[in-house]
Scaffold this active site. Structure first.
Site, PDB file in Angstrom:
ATOM      1  N   GLU A 287       0.664  -1.028  -0.170  1.00  0.00           N
ATOM      2  CA  GLU A 287      -0.164  -0.346   0.392  1.00  0.00           C
ATOM      3  C   GLU A 287       0.863   1.849  -0.290  1.00  0.00           C
ATOM      4  OE1 GLU A 287      -2.889   0.621   3.391  1.00  0.00           O
ATOM      5  OE2 GLU A 287      -3.486   2.206   2.753  1.00  0.00           O
TER       6      GLU A 287
ATOM      7  N   LYS B 281      -2.445  -2.085  -3.071  1.00  0.00           N
ATOM      8  CA  LYS B 281      -3.284  -1.163  -2.119  1.00  0.00           C
ATOM      9  C   LYS B 281      -3.031   0.214  -2.729  1.00  0.00           C
ATOM     10  CE  LYS B 281      -6.384   0.255   1.903  1.00  0.00           C
ATOM     11  NZ  LYS B 281      -6.867  -0.894   2.747  1.00  0.00           N
TER      12      LYS B 281
END
Ligand code: 13P
Length: 340
Positions: free
Chosen positions: A176, A221
């Protein structure tokens, strides 16, 4: 298919996405403060039990839940561990393993995410407890003279070290790198977000390759390509086109799926943008959600810490989960959202 690849594909199965419920003790306190509930081990448990007990949402729309260390070890009020409760609904338990974005020495106002020391041992323990996947969030802030190449590089390098350690432990890494929309001053344009996101994802995949990470056994992500919260407004189509273009330019097609963070968008915006992306062009990866706030905000408000509100809160959560499931199929519409 390898086991890692199997799990990654399960996380982005058609019509499903991830619930990010991994707020650290500090962040969940801020959320509970908004409804006037004191944050204790018990209220944090009750809140998570309210969410995870929404059986229809969990079985039909949610493939996995990201947990914080405390929650991974906690049990529901009837004594069933949350890990067992999730697994019984065919939901994979995941674990946030970074210890937060810390000030980066020599670079005022920029951060580097920490948590690599001792990570191999922690991952092995999390795997024993039942975690199938993990999350590490890097934060890239936009402002005057930032982000620097140094912060992008340091954060991408840490993400790659983390991802390699996860795969060694048999855990799928969610990678992420968040380019912040709601940082300060947050007045940047969508063009700036597109450029910074392109630079960041380019460096992240360069570092993942150097670290030998299996790209078919991970999930990305990212942020959507959107303007800063105080920046000039744009259309849903503009967000969808720029986001897909940025991802196509940087994310290898072998990556099984991309699960967005919501990053301070309203719940409806996050659904509308995700749905529009499915229509831009043919996509090599699954595009779905891994939302925190955009899945939980309505349920949190409806719950307000009261046992008599649990069913209404679960209905609110189920509605958002269903809206985002539709969005991941390109079938979300404002009328459906408001009909509830
Ligand atoms: P938001 O969807 O609230 O941005 O949270 C997702 C997340 O997991 C951030 O790390």
């Amino acid at each position: 298919m390898s086991r890692l690849s199997d799990i990654a594909h399960q996380l982005v199965a058609p019509g499903k996405g991830i619930l990010a419920a991994d707020e650290s003790t500090g962040t969940i306190k801020k959320r509970l403060d908004t409804i006037g509930v004191e944050s204790t081990e018990t209220t944090r448990r009750d809140y998570r039990e309210m969410l995870f007990g929404a059986t229809e949402a969990m079985t039909s729309y949610i493939s996995g839940v990201i947990l914080f260390d405390e929650t991974l070890r906690q049990s529901a009020s009837d004594g069933t561990s949350f890990v067992d409760m999730l697994r019984a609904m065919n939901c994979l338990p995941g674990i946030k393993v970074d210890i937060g974005a810390k000030p980066m020495p020599g670079y005022a106002d920029e951060t580097v995410t920490e948590g690599l020391d001792g990570l191999r041992e922690r991952l092995n323990e999390y795997a024993r407890i039942g975690a199938a996947f993990a999350k590490w969030r890097a934060v890239i802030a936009i402002g005057e003279n930032k982000p620097t190449r140094a912060s992008i590089h340091a954060n991408a390098h840490a993400l790659a070290r983390y991802a390699a350690l996860c795969q060694e432990a048999g855990i799928v890494p969610i990678v992420e790198p968040e380019v912040l929309a709601d940082g300060k001053p947050g007045d940047h344009t969508i063009e700036v977000c597109e450029r910074v996101t392109t630079d960041t994802l380019g460096e992240v995949f360069e570092q993942l390759r150097l670290a030998g990470v299996e790209l078919d056994g991970m999930i990305l992500k990212p942020n959507m390509v959107i303007p800063g919260v105080n920046g000039p407004k744009v259309s849903v189509e503009d967000v969808a086109e720029r986001t897909v273009r940025t991802l196509k330019a940087t994310v290898p097609p072998i990556v099984p799926g991309i699960a967005f963070l919501s990053g301070g968008q309203t719940s409806e915006q996050a659904s509308a943008n995700l749905s529009a992306m499915q229509h831009v062009s043919k996509l090599p990866w699954a595009l779905t959600f891994s939302y925190g706030r955009a899945l939980q905000a309505d349920a949190l408000a409806a719950w307000a810490g009261k046992p008599e509100n649990v069913e209404a809160a679960r209905a609110a959560f189920t509605h958002r989960a269903r809206m985002n499931s539709l969005a991941s199929r390109g079938e979300w519409a404002p009328e459906l959202d408001r009909a509830a």
